[in-house]
Design an enzyme around this catalytic site. Sequence first.
Site, short mmCIF file in Angstrom:
data_model
loop_
_atom_site.label_atom_id
_atom_site.label_comp_id
_atom_site.label_asym_id
_atom_site.label_seq_id
_atom_site.Cartn_x
_atom_site.Cartn_y
_atom_site.Cartn_z
N ASP A 128 11.92 81.18 151.04
CA ASP A 128 12.84 82.30 150.81
C ASP A 128 14.09 81.78 150.13
OD1 ASP A 128 13.03 85.30 151.60
OD2 ASP A 128 15.04 84.47 151.81
N ARG A 138 6.46 88.31 144.96
CA ARG A 138 6.12 88.59 146.36
C ARG A 138 4.61 88.78 146.56
NH1 ARG A 138 9.92 90.57 150.25
NH2 ARG A 138 11.89 89.55 149.79
N ARG A 175 3.00 90.74 153.43
CA ARG A 175 2.40 91.57 154.48
C ARG A 175 1.29 92.50 154.02
NH1 ARG A 175 8.31 92.94 156.60
NH2 ARG A 175 8.47 92.89 154.35
N ARG A 222 1.20 84.22 159.66
CA ARG A 222 2.57 84.44 160.11
C ARG A 222 2.62 84.52 161.63
NH1 ARG A 222 6.47 87.45 161.41
NH2 ARG A 222 8.11 88.49 160.29
N TYR A 261 24.81 87.64 150.05
CA TYR A 261 24.37 87.49 151.45
C TYR A 261 25.35 86.64 152.26
CZ TYR A 261 19.80 89.52 150.47
OH TYR A 261 18.79 90.39 150.13
#
Length: 337
Positions: free
Chosen positions: A71, A21, A25, A34, A147
């Site tokens: 992702d 990662r 952010r 973004r 998921y």
Amino acid sequence: MIFVDACFKKKTPYTPVWFMRQAGRYLSEYKEVRKQAGDFLSLCRNPKLASEVTLQPVEILNVDAAILFSDILVVPLEMGMDLGFYAGEGPKFKKPIESQNDLERLSDEAYKRLNYVYDTISLTRQNLAKDRALIGFCGAPWTLATYMIEGEGSKTYAKSKKTLYSNPQFLHAILEKVTHNLKHYLESQIQAGVNAVMVFDSWASALEENAYLEFGWKYCKQIASFIKRKYPHIPVILFPKGISGYLDRIDGEFDVFGVDWSTPLGIAKEKLGHKYALQGNLEPCRIYNEDSMLEGAREILELMKDSAHIFNLGHGMLPDLPRENAINLVEFIHNYR
Ligand code: CP3
């Protein structure tokens, strides 16, 4: 490439480093791009902008590898599941898999709909320095299945595990379909130009030992063997998070074992270091404090000084980690002798 050499257990002039990662952010530059893209999925689908954020950490942190910006959930998305990312809530599938019928409706050819990923890869490879590796990735079948069955992130994984214990054939059918898609997805990423591939099994620790080996690890190994037989020059990294209790049962055709922060690195070295290069495993929260960070890094580098090792965190960067510390960490690792 120093990163690829280390994956193949060759001697390198210094320990290569990158962070899970590493695009995200905690970088204002990421937040800027973004915003331009609109939302997270639009960023994943925009090769020019996705490539830009893939390259940011290489420029800012000087890491030895870039990881494709995308992702793990784009695969179930392109298999036909409606996906949204919601601020503060994370990813959600509108209609989770409940029946055989739901499963049958999903595509075996998601990899043909992921051209935006392959375009991001070729664009990134064109702009990335020759000595830096580009890592492609996918989620592991078990992690993706959680998921797809829960519809969102979960604390208990109760629906997925209910399926495992009451209808194991159905869970296997889901895992097989996902595995099929993932083999071809990683192969297409390699054809587009990635130099290594990594499989993230982030929710491995949700299962007990035998269940993980049967429903999780088995499928990771199938993907790894498929890639290794066709592309022996491409390192395969497997990252089953949180399974330190049974490392002696870990086997298979792959190159690098990703060690998460909860697994003592010394134990991983003892049980797996003779077979695989190890990647990891600094506790990400150490980066909040420079002294704790350098102390943890020194311990890892000392322990691994005579073994094949790629420095990484033991899980992903967090959105509020101080970038200055991350920059210093990379420099410290590169200069460590
Ligand atoms: O820099 C990199 O590592 C490359 C890009 C990458 C992302 N996700 C970008 C992302 C990678 C390799 C992933 C993998 C991923 N995605 C995993 C496995 C790795 C892990 O962390 O265990 C998982 C479980 C996911 C699913 C996922 N994606 C969740 C749960 C979330 C929401 C959590 C959050 O941090 O908001 C995402 C969104 C996501 N994926 C973001 C990024 C940068 C945040 C999106 C944003 O708001 O900008």
